[in-house]
Design an enzyme around this catalytic site. Structure first.
Site, PDB file in Angstrom:
ATOM      1  N   SER A  89      14.267  22.539 -15.198  1.00 25.68           N
ATOM      2  CA  SER A  89      13.077  23.177 -15.553  1.00 25.68           C
ATOM      3  C   SER A  89      13.474  24.480 -16.069  1.00 25.68           C
ATOM      4  O   SER A  89      14.622  25.085 -15.876  1.00 25.68           O
ATOM      5  CB  SER A  89      12.389  23.547 -14.212  1.00 25.68           C
ATOM      6  OG  SER A  89      11.563  24.586 -14.157  1.00 25.68           O
ATOM      7  N   HIS A 113       0.909  -1.221  -0.120  1.00 24.31           N
ATOM      8  CA  HIS A 113      -0.097  -0.103  -0.006  1.00 24.31           C
ATOM      9  C   HIS A 113       0.982   1.230  -0.083  1.00 24.31           C
ATOM     10  O   HIS A 113       0.347   2.131   0.498  1.00 24.31           O
ATOM     11  CB  HIS A 113      -0.866  -0.015   1.258  1.00 24.31           C
ATOM     12  CG  HIS A 113      -1.645  -1.169   1.630  1.00 24.31           C
ATOM     13  ND1 HIS A 113      -2.972  -1.498   0.957  1.00 24.31           N
ATOM     14  CD2 HIS A 113      -1.415  -2.402   2.218  1.00 24.31           C
ATOM     15  CE1 HIS A 113      -3.308  -2.746   1.253  1.00 24.31           C
ATOM     16  NE2 HIS A 113      -2.504  -3.314   2.117  1.00 24.31           N
ATOM     17  N   LYS A 116      15.531  22.237 -10.392  1.00 27.26           N
ATOM     18  CA  LYS A 116      14.829  21.141 -10.576  1.00 27.26           C
ATOM     19  C   LYS A 116      15.715  20.141 -11.571  1.00 27.26           C
ATOM     20  O   LYS A 116      16.547  20.531 -12.214  1.00 27.26           O
ATOM     21  CB  LYS A 116      13.657  21.321 -11.428  1.00 27.26           C
ATOM     22  CG  LYS A 116      12.459  22.146 -10.772  1.00 27.26           C
ATOM     23  CD  LYS A 116      11.711  20.964 -10.027  1.00 27.26           C
ATOM     24  CE  LYS A 116      10.329  20.990 -10.555  1.00 27.26           C
ATOM     25  NZ  LYS A 116       9.613  19.789 -10.078  1.00 27.26           N
ATOM     26  N   GLU A 133       9.160   9.112 -16.502  1.00 28.62           N
ATOM     27  CA  GLU A 133       7.684   9.438 -16.649  1.00 28.62           C
ATOM     28  C   GLU A 133       7.255   9.211 -18.286  1.00 28.62           C
ATOM     29  O   GLU A 133       5.940   8.876 -18.485  1.00 28.62           O
ATOM     30  CB  GLU A 133       7.280  10.778 -16.262  1.00 28.62           C
ATOM     31  CG  GLU A 133       7.645  11.479 -15.073  1.00 28.62           C
ATOM     32  CD  GLU A 133       7.665  12.802 -14.952  1.00 28.62           C
ATOM     33  OE1 GLU A 133       6.540  13.380 -14.319  1.00 28.62           O
ATOM     34  OE2 GLU A 133       8.694  13.385 -15.302  1.00 28.62           O
TER      35      GLU A 133
END
Ligand code: ARG
Length: 457
Positions: free
Chosen positions: A274, A153, A280, A287
């Protein structure tokens, strides 16, 4: 190529909707190989003369050389790769080119070419996936004893070793490899010679073309052979399953690379920055693997929908079989390469993983197991006692092994100081030494097996 019975040519719309050359030009190598095998067989069976066959073969080599250097021309009037090649062949060798299509139809031709293409791509993916397995095994060997929290979980469950976690993906990729290899066995029959749908009256030798093209033999039913796209669906099914595995691995990286976790520093080469936030470093490659997996599954659905209502034998809908297979294959190749690079280049932060494993009461099960083993308490009761210890530790913001013996004994007097040895994360993982468990000893054994099985060393 088929104008004989028509009074008028196709409209612009017809030409556009009909043309598959923009995508099926990808089949050119397979198309040339199949045509060369076919014409050699026609000569061996005395259906065309040796001279004509030699002229056609030389012409096909010349067309292939042009394609290799200049690309495949895209003329919608020529519909597809088969007509494009035959038209160019005719320009090079003259009317004898017309003999190539004896005892053949584009229906068995495209089924053959496409099988060859999917077979090549399957072999390439098997290589790439074996490389990913090698990367996983190497990093798992390095981190057989690196302790991290295991989750259920996404809540801390029990300590595990990073090597064990990585070897879980080795197993998944192993099943993917077996699916691709299994699909290849079913694929490897030659439709060539099935002609349009019913076979041919010419005395052809289908064994000969099958053998020349590396197939195990000819397909047994001409109707099935020209209308079957199971091999493409098998490929897409294997690709989808594999993409799901890569997507899950990618998702782990996205989570692990986030600052609150901080389990991994991603390789710079597979991250982006970024334009506004200078600090960043985003896990874009991971992704996109996660994103691409969705597209790959979409490709499988697309072809299933194309095929589901088609009567025997060939219908033009089947021309739509190629884009989803081409797309899925290219996406999957990219995903495998990206994940292999990520595994190779990941900087796993052992300190952060270990800290996290020590938080979250990951060794609570070990306390309960200790009560069962050392104090002969039934597991359900031990579970309850341990729950009380966790509650106390949580109230004090302490780890389990930071509770004093007095505090533990106040919960249950049967606890003694030996319990502390069981509460460390090292003791916890070392104890899980059942076959296939997370103990470093088990991980090292699985890594060694993997290395000897696939000749990695
Ligand atoms: N371009 C076609 C395809 O990919 C080739 C087969 C055409 N056959 C036919 N009967 N029109 O499916």
């Amino acid at each position: 190529m088929w104008g004989g019975r028509f009074a008028e040519g196709p409209s612009a719309i017809m030409r556009e909707i009909n043309a598959s050359i923009p995508f099926d030009k990808l089949l050119w190598r397979q198309d040339i190989a199949a045509s060369k095998a076919h014409v050699a067989m026609l000569a061996a069976c005395k259906i065309v003369s040796e001279d004509d066959a030699a002229t056609i073969t030389g012409g096909l080599d010349a067309v292939a050389a042009e394609y290799a250097s200049d690309g495949v021309p895209e003329d919608w009037d020529l519909e597809d790769i088969h007509m494009t090649t035959e038209a160019r062949l005719a320009e090079i060798v003259g009317p004898v080119a017309g003999r190539l299509h004896t005892a053949r139809s584009r229906n068995d031709q495209v089924a053959t070419d496409f099988r060859l293409w999917v077979r090549d791509e399957t072999d390439a993916l098997v290589d790439a996936l074996t490389g990913l397995q090698r990367a996983l095994v190497n990093r798992a060997g390095e981190h057989a004893g690196t302790i991290m929290p295991g989750f259920t979980h996404l809540q801390t469950a029990q300590p595990v070793t990073l090597g064990h976690h990585l070897m879980a993906y080795y197993e998944m990729i192993g099943r993917d490899l077996s699916r691709f290899r299994d699909a290849r066995v079913r694929l490897n029959q030659s439709p060539l010679g099935s002609a349009a749908l019913a076979g041919t009256g010419f005395p052809i030798d289908r064994e000969m073309t099958a053998q020349a093209l590396g197939f195990d033999g000819p397909t047994s039913n001409s109707l099935d052979a020209v209308s079957d796209r199971d091999f493409a669906l098998d490929f897409l099914g294997s690709a989808s399953q594999c993409a799901l595995h890569l997507s899950r691995l990618a998702e782990e990286f996205v989570i692990w690379a986030s600052q609150p976790f901080g389990f991994v520093r991603m390789p710079d080469t597979l991250s982006t920055g970024s334009s506004i936030m200078p600090q960043k470093k985003n896990p874009d490659a991971a992704e996109l693997v996660r994103g691409h997996a969705g597209r790959i599954v979409g490709c499988q659905m697309a072809l299933m929908m194309t095929m589901k209502g088609l009567p025997l034998a060939y219908s033009k809908d089947m021309q739509d079989d190629k884009p989803p297979v081409f797309e899925a294959a290219a996406l999957l190749q990219l995903c495998v390469a990206a994940m292999t690079g990520m595994i190779d280049g990941a900087d796993f932060r052992e300190d952060r993983m270990r800290q996290a494993a020590e938080l979250g009461y990951a060794t609570a099960t070990d306390l309960a197991d200790w009560l069962v083993r050392e104090a002969d308490i039934p597991f359900r009761e031990a579970h309850h006692i341990t729950g009380a210890a966790v509650k106390l530790a949580e109230r004090k913001s302490a780890a389990l092994d930071e509770l004093s013996l007095e505090e533990l004994q106040a919960i249950d007097e049967r606890i003694d100081e030996r319990v502390y040895a069981a509460l460390s994360v090292e003791a916890s993982v070392a104890a899980r030494n059942s076959y296939g468990g997370t103990a470093p000893e088990q991980v090292r054994a699985r890594v060694a097996e993997a290395r000897s099985k696939s000749g990695m060393e």
